[in-house]
Write an enzyme that holds these catalytic residues in place. Structure first.
Site, PDB file in Angstrom:
ATOM      1  N   ARG A  38      61.638  -2.408 101.526  1.00  0.00           N
ATOM      2  CA  ARG A  38      63.008  -2.141 101.073  1.00  0.00           C
ATOM      3  C   ARG A  38      63.134  -1.691  99.611  1.00  0.00           C
ATOM      4  NH1 ARG A  38      67.805  -5.883 102.532  1.00  0.00           N
ATOM      5  NH2 ARG A  38      66.683  -7.447 101.285  1.00  0.00           N
ATOM      6  N   ASP A  39      62.041  -1.650  98.865  1.00  0.00           N
ATOM      7  CA  ASP A  39      62.146  -1.157  97.488  1.00  0.00           C
ATOM      8  C   ASP A  39      60.889  -0.371  97.101  1.00  0.00           C
ATOM      9  OD1 ASP A  39      63.526  -0.757  95.111  1.00  0.00           O
ATOM     10  OD2 ASP A  39      62.722  -2.549  94.164  1.00  0.00           O
ATOM     11  N   LEU A  40      60.418   0.441  98.031  1.00  0.00           N
ATOM     12  CA  LEU A  40      59.239   1.262  97.767  1.00  0.00           C
ATOM     13  C   LEU A  40      59.606   2.384  96.803  1.00  0.00           C
ATOM     14  CD1 LEU A  40      56.235   1.568  98.776  1.00  0.00           C
ATOM     15  CD2 LEU A  40      57.111   3.436 100.190  1.00  0.00           C
TER      16      LEU A  40
ATOM     17  N   ASN B  29      56.556   0.745  91.800  1.00  0.00           N
ATOM     18  CA  ASN B  29      56.036  -0.391  92.554  1.00  0.00           C
ATOM     19  C   ASN B  29      54.692  -0.084  93.214  1.00  0.00           C
ATOM     20  OD1 ASN B  29      57.988  -2.249  91.942  1.00  0.00           O
ATOM     21  ND2 ASN B  29      59.260  -1.806  93.723  1.00  0.00           N
TER      22      ASN B  29
ATOM     23  N   THR C  73      66.645   0.470  94.984  1.00  0.00           N
ATOM     24  CA  THR C  73      66.733   1.372  93.834  1.00  0.00           C
ATOM     25  C   THR C  73      67.351   2.691  94.247  1.00  0.00           C
ATOM     26  OG1 THR C  73      64.773   0.357  92.850  1.00  0.00           O
ATOM     27  CG2 THR C  73      65.417   2.500  91.994  1.00  0.00           C
TER      28      THR C  73
END
Length: 243
Positions: free
Chosen positions: A49-51, A55, A90
């Site tokens: 959910r935040d690739l 990261n 993001t």
């Protein structure tokens, strides 16, 4: 990590020259294998959910490690999709169905991966890309150039002397666009992405992508108000990633 994160290299004019195409290709293939593990081979199905580029941590040999699982969700049994009223992630990487409806699945990560592929190839941040003549996004620019038979114009100028396989680079652009198609069911799984990256078979024509046009100011504010963006400098936890 010794070499910080992927964004440190691909978005910096000086550092980007140090990350030539063969290594960029290895990194994106490694991330794809890491996502395949999370989506398919892990005991529980994991949606990150935040690739995003910040990261993806890089070790001393520039092997990628998917990090920061602070907002990841796990699915058990036959569950393939979740829904939430609290949108976290993001802006610039989250899939349309998640941003506007709160729906998330492994295909949400596939969308984020597609964004990252286009960023690795172009050297441009998706969220900051602005076309001088047209109100289109980085996705829209890639889609337009592919349909006009000019996809090579998307490639970062710092890469143009470091690849000896133009077809491989163009194939990655094509795969990236398959990953960012508007409808989640049209996007490939990560196992299919890995096969496409490693073969020379004919690729399907991508359907229109999400976020083709720049979001109007009012809509951008509405989306931003829903998002609880995570800083690129927050603590990260290293997890399994492809090598």
């Amino acid at each position: 990590m010794p070499n910080k994160s992927l964004d440190f290299f691909i978005f910096d004019q000086g550092q980007s020259k140090l990350l030539e195409w063969p290594k960029r290709f290895e990194i994106l293939c490694g991330v794809a294998r890491g996502l395949q593990y999370l989506h398919q081979d892990s005991r529980l199905r994991i949606v990150h959910r935040d690739l995003k580029a910040s990261n993806i941590l890089l070790d001393n040999k520039m092997n990628p490690k998917i990090s920061d699982f602070g907002i990841a969700k796990t699915f058990g049994g036959d569950q393939t999709e979740g829904k939430t009223n609290k949108i976290t992630g993001t802006h610039g990487y989250i899939a349309p169905e998640y941003a506007f409806k709160g729906l998330f699945s492994t295909k949400s990560d596939v969308f984020s991966f597609g964004i990252m592929v286009l960023e690795i190839l172009s050297g441009n941040r998706s969220i900051r890309f602005h076309h001088e003549d047209h109100n289109i996004t980085l996705i829209g620019q890639a889609w337009t150039l592919l349909n006009e038979g000019r996809p090579f114009e998307l490639i970062d100028v710092h890469l143009r002397d470091s690849y000896n396989n133009l077809l491989q680079v163009l194939r990655c652009i094509h795969v990236g666009l398959l990953c960012v198609q508007q409808r989640p069911e049209d996007r490939p799984s990560m196992s299919s992405v890995i096969l496409m990256l490693g073969s020379e078979s004919e690729l399907p024509q991508p359907k229109p992508p999400g976020y083709y046009m720049e979001i109007a100011s009012q809509d951008r504010n509405n989306v931003s108000s829903k998002l609880e963006s995570f800083s690129e400098n927050t603590m990260s936890v290293t997890a399994l990633g492809g090598r």
